[in-house]
Enzyme design. Structure first.
Site, short mmCIF file in Angstrom:
data_model
loop_
_atom_site.label_atom_id
_atom_site.label_comp_id
_atom_site.label_asym_id
_atom_site.label_seq_id
_atom_site.Cartn_x
_atom_site.Cartn_y
_atom_site.Cartn_z
N SER A 156 27.28 50.37 38.31
CA SER A 156 26.77 49.40 37.29
C SER A 156 24.99 49.34 37.76
O SER A 156 24.83 50.28 38.90
CB SER A 156 27.28 48.19 38.08
OG SER A 156 27.64 47.69 37.29
C1 LIG Z 1 30.31 47.67 34.59
S1 LIG Z 1 32.18 48.57 34.72
C2 LIG Z 1 32.49 47.88 36.32
C3 LIG Z 1 30.72 48.53 37.14
C4 LIG Z 1 31.84 48.10 38.75
N1 LIG Z 1 32.41 47.67 39.63
C5 LIG Z 1 30.66 48.95 39.37
O1 LIG Z 1 30.61 48.59 40.95
O2 LIG Z 1 29.78 49.71 39.12
C6 LIG Z 1 33.28 47.74 33.84
C7 LIG Z 1 34.09 47.95 34.06
O3 LIG Z 1 35.63 46.57 33.63
C8 LIG Z 1 36.31 47.73 32.91
N2 LIG Z 1 37.77 47.06 31.94
C9 LIG Z 1 36.94 45.90 30.75
N3 LIG Z 1 38.25 45.57 30.30
C10 LIG Z 1 38.99 45.23 31.71
C11 LIG Z 1 40.09 44.81 31.75
N4 LIG Z 1 40.75 43.60 30.97
N5 LIG Z 1 40.85 43.98 32.66
C12 LIG Z 1 40.45 45.08 34.48
N6 LIG Z 1 38.98 46.02 33.97
C13 LIG Z 1 38.40 46.09 32.47
C14 LIG Z 1 36.18 48.36 32.49
O4 LIG Z 1 37.25 49.79 32.09
C15 LIG Z 1 34.83 49.43 33.67
O5 LIG Z 1 35.11 50.01 34.26
#
Ligand SMILES: C[S@@+](CC[C@H](N)C(=O)[O-])C[C@H]1O[C@@H](n2cnc3c(N)ncnc32)[C@H](O)[C@@H]1O
Length: 412
Positions: free
Chosen positions: A66
């Site tokens: 992010s």
């Molecule tokens: C914007 S990224 C997270 C950024 C991260 N927290 C960081 O430190 O930069 C969003 C994440 O949510 C995950 N995601 C999407 N749907 C999800 C779900 N149902 N359960 C868990 N993770 C999920 C994606 O695979 C992705 O890795």
């Protein structure tokens, strides 16, 4: 440039811009080495204030590290402190989980979930390399939360949701805080909710944000409608409020919108047009909450079409459909409302009044919103509670997946 210098420069700029306000968040950002969560990137790029995609499926980014300013804003909203138990949904590369681990310290605990095995493996490796291998990283669908480590003092989603899952509220300790990017009438808002009673949440702070959306059980495909012709698309603020294909011999508002986009209609002055960011944060949110006919339009960056906002890879704008007509807000100075179709005058009058109302209210934006939420399946008196909330003048009732929201503006 060394990683330490690049990181210090980034944090200093986040402090200057007011994104970082507390000593705790500042110390966490100054300590956790973001470049170890972005192996292969130069230090310069690892400490840019930019999101970095780390997984792309079919041309769509499904995971990213992010943007630092957004991470800082959300950590300030979360107010995680020493000794707390935190669940993060959306581990990505693990960077924010490390920041959370730093904030809760040795007496706290952080569990982070991602839906993809490969991302979980990467996050575990990155966290170990950065010295945060005490964070628990689990593969799972975050829509269900993670009962084995519940209850949590804080639950943070770093992935967008169209509703508040009962599982998150159930797994939140009394008085705990749920922070999530929540879509409200088409605008994604980072809302920090306090858990005030069983099934009841009350917002502490609201900010604008833009995250990838949940996959799995909480996924929502959204309601985007492609207009016939030149690649324009419409996002209705309400699922049943968008343009239609026409019945009873009418052209339908989709066709009327196409004609307005092509230049047909009557133009009249508007009080303001806001900015591109206002499509979701300020004016667009104001219109979407007040009028279910509100739509956002997206079109190709170049080519025929009206003077909407240039978002780089696309043009975007605000409109309203009513009966058999539509109105578009044109951004080129002077700001203009264009009406088209038999009921175009009605649509234009509504849009013009909304713009005037927003200007008169001091151009409020996401941070001026207050949101009460009721998760009906967890609150036995949900209907009475929601009715009591909407009885307040100026409160809009918004039903999202599994949740009833009462939203009101409190500028200033
Ligand atoms: C914007 S990224 C997270 C950024 C991260 N927290 C960081 O430190 O930069 C969003 C994440 O949510 C995950 N995601 C999407 N749907 C999800 C779900 N149902 N359960 C868990 N993770 C999920 C994606 O695979 C992705 O890795």
């Amino acid at each position: 440039m060394s990683a330490d210098r690049a990181r210090s420069a980034l944090v200093a700029s986040l402090v200057r811009d007011g994104r970082v306000r507390s000593p705790a968040v500042r110390a966490a950002l100054e300590t956790v080495p973001r470049h170890l969560f972005l192996p292969g990137l130069s230090h310069g790029r690892a400490y840019d204030d930019a999101a970095v995609p780390i997984k792309v499926d079919d041309g769509v980014t499904v995971s990213s590290v992010s943007q630092p300013s957004m991470v800082a804003i959300m950590l300030e909203q979360l107010e995680a402190g020493p000794g707390q138990h935190v669940l993060e949904v959306g581990a990505g590369a693990g960077w924010n989980a490390a920041l959370l681990a730093r904030l809760v310290g040795p007496d706290g605990a952080v569990t982070t979930l991602d839906i993809d095995d490969d991302l979980v493996a990467g996050a575990r490796a990155n966290l170990a390399a950065a010295g945060y291998d005490h964070v628990t990283v689990v593969t799972g669908d975050g829509a269900l939360g993670y009962p084995p480590a519940a209850p949590y003092d804080r639950i943070e989603l770093t992935v967008g949701s169209t509703g508040i899952r009962p599982e998150w509220v159930e797994q939140l300790a009394p008085g705990g805080r749920l922070l999530l990017p929540l879509t409200v009438r088409g605008s994604q808002l980072s809302v920090a909710f306090d858990h005030t009673a069983p099934g009841r949440l009350s917002s502490r702070s609201v900010r604008s944000c833009a995250f990838v959306r949940l996959r799995g059980a909480g996924a929502d495909p959204g309601a985007e409608i492609a207009l016939p012709g030149d690649g324009w698309r419409v996002q209705p603020a309400c699922p049943d409020g968008g343009p239609d294909d026409g019945t009873d011999g009418t052209d339908g508002t989709a066709a009327v919108l196409v004609r307005a986009v092509a230049g047909e209609g009557t133009d009249r002055p508007a009080a303001a047009a806001g900015s591109g960011a206002d499509l979701w944060d300020g004016l667009g949110l104001w219109c979407a909450l007040a009028d279910p006919g509100t739509v956002r339009l997206f079109g190709p960056a170049t080519g025929p079409g009206p003077a909407l906002f240039d978002l780089g890879r696309a043009r975007a704008g605000l409109g309203l459909v009513a009966g058999e007509g539509c109105a578009l807000l044109l951004a080129d100075p002077p700001a203009t409302v264009r009406s088209c179709g038999p009921d175009g005058g009605t649509a234009a009058a509504r849009l013009t009044a909304l713009v005037e109302g927003w200007v008169a209210a001091g151009r409020p934006h996401a941070a001026d919103l207050r949101i009460e939420a009721v998760v009906p399946s967890l609150a036995p008196t949900a209907d009475a509670a929601a009715a009591e909330l909407v009885a307040t003048a100026g409160t809009e009732l918004v039903d999202t997946a599994g949740t009833r929201l009462a939203v009101r503006w409190e500028p200033g």
